[in-house]
Design a protein around this motif. Structure first.
Motif, short mmCIF file in Angstrom:
data_model
loop_
_atom_site.label_atom_id
_atom_site.label_comp_id
_atom_site.label_asym_id
_atom_site.label_seq_id
_atom_site.Cartn_x
_atom_site.Cartn_y
_atom_site.Cartn_z
N ARG A 212 0.63 18.14 -4.09
CA ARG A 212 -0.21 18.71 -5.16
C ARG A 212 -0.02 20.22 -5.24
NH1 ARG A 212 -6.35 17.11 -6.76
NH2 ARG A 212 -6.83 18.92 -8.06
N ASP B 143 -1.70 14.91 -1.84
CA ASP B 143 -2.83 14.26 -2.49
C ASP B 143 -2.36 13.00 -3.19
OD1 ASP B 143 -5.44 13.88 -3.47
OD2 ASP B 143 -4.99 14.96 -5.31
N GLN B 144 -2.91 11.86 -2.77
CA GLN B 144 -2.55 10.56 -3.36
C GLN B 144 -1.04 10.33 -3.32
OE1 GLN B 144 -4.45 10.25 -7.21
NE2 GLN B 144 -6.49 10.38 -6.35
N GLY B 145 -0.43 10.68 -2.22
CA GLY B 145 0.98 10.40 -2.00
C GLY B 145 1.96 11.36 -2.64
N GLN C 54 -15.41 17.07 -5.50
CA GLN C 54 -15.32 15.61 -5.52
C GLN C 54 -16.46 14.98 -4.73
OE1 GLN C 54 -11.35 15.10 -3.97
NE2 GLN C 54 -10.41 15.09 -6.01
N ARG D 104 4.62 8.73 -2.61
CA ARG D 104 5.17 8.27 -3.89
C ARG D 104 6.18 9.24 -4.48
NH1 ARG D 104 1.63 7.87 -7.97
NH2 ARG D 104 0.07 9.28 -7.12
N LYS E 261 0.86 -1.18 0.00
CA LYS E 261 0.00 0.00 0.00
C LYS E 261 0.90 1.23 0.00
CE LYS E 261 -3.58 2.48 2.52
NZ LYS E 261 -4.40 2.56 3.75
N CYS F 251 -4.01 10.34 2.95
CA CYS F 251 -3.18 10.91 1.88
C CYS F 251 -1.69 10.83 2.18
CB CYS F 251 -3.57 12.37 1.63
SG CYS F 251 -3.04 13.50 2.93
#
Length: 272
Positions: free
Chosen positions: A231, A226-228, A250, A49, A45, A69
């Motif tokens: 942003r 945001d999502q690793g 969203q 990133r 997981k 996040c």
């Protein structure tokens, strides 16, 4: 521990990746473990990133983003509770943190005893604590309870003790994760007043919070994860306005999709 490349920086995060192993079939008995030895499957997981950012000395910065996040994971790596799988983190100065309520506290020991234990985690010697303990207890407002076991404390009392210890460690970098949502309003105001004072003294503050109001009281800058990934990084109010607008959009899109799916199910059942 890595050294910062730029001495004007308090924190340097370089291309940090972090993942956790999520096991699909976890054995519960010794027999199952023996039978399935070497067979336990897991998924990676990915939480972060490739996150990179610098925080200058004396800056007050908020880490923001949706649950999951990676902002709290980032803070835990800054406090060295976790280590990155890839990338580097460097810090310049003594670090103090309030990451989880009661972390580092022994439930059967008194508040006073736990002050010494908690401070030792930050590398503070007993003689230094002796010189500060009256200030710590006074700020916490726990004079009548300080010699009681901390298992008898409420969550608000935990906050008072944890915050009082952390801000009296004469740290260069203060890390705070969400816990200022706990406790009564009067003590929260007192905490923010002290944070403003520390900021004025040049202490670097990194704050994780979902509260726009709390963030803007302390921070001039925000980093949106945001999502690793990072942003956006910039002026706190501008970043928070964009983050709020995107998350609201969203939410609306998600509700509309759920409504359409519901209509399809109902229509399909009617036709059947």
């Amino acid at each position: 521990m890595n050294k910062v490349e730029n001495t004007e920086n308090a924190v340097e995060v370089r291309n940090v990746h972090k993942f956790f192993k999520v096991y699909e079939d976890k054995a519960h008995t010794i027999r199952e473990r023996i039978i399935n030895i070497g067979r336990n499957k897991y998924k990676k997981k990915e939480v972060l990133r490739g996150v990179s950012f610098d925080i200058k000395k004396g800056e007050a910065v908020a880490l923001v983003g949706r649950n999951g996040c990676g902002k709290s994971t980032t803070l835990k790596m800054l406090t060295r509770i976790l280590r990155p799988n890839e990338g580097t983190i460097a810090e310049n100065g003594r670090v103090s943190s309030i990451i989880e309520l009661g972390a580092g506290f022994h439930p059967d020991l008194s508040g006073r005893e736990n002050i010494y234990i908690n401070a030792s985690i930050f590398g503070i010697r007993a003689k230094e604590i002796d010189a500060r303990i009256d200030d710590i207890i006074a700020f916490s407002e726990l004079e009548d309870y300080i010699d009681n076991p901390v298992r008898t404390y409420s969550s608000g009392m935990y906050l008072r003790l944890a915050f009082s210890v952390a801000i009296n460690m004469h740290a260069d970098i203060l890390l705070i994760d969400e816990i200022l949502a706990v406790g009564d309003e009067a003590f929260q105001k007192k905490c923010f007043k002290r944070l403003a004072k520390l900021k004025g003294e040049g202490i670097t503050i990194v704050l994780v919070s979902h509260s726009k109001e709390q963030i803007l009281k302390v921070c001039d800058r925000a980093i949106w994860i945001d999502q690793g990934l990072v942003r956006r990084d910039g002026n706190a109010e501008e970043v928070l306005d964009e983050y709020t607008a995107v998350t609201e959009r969203q939410r609306i899109e998600r509700e509309e999709l759920e409504e359409r799916q519901k209509e399809v199910r109902i229509d399909g059942y009617t036709r059947h």
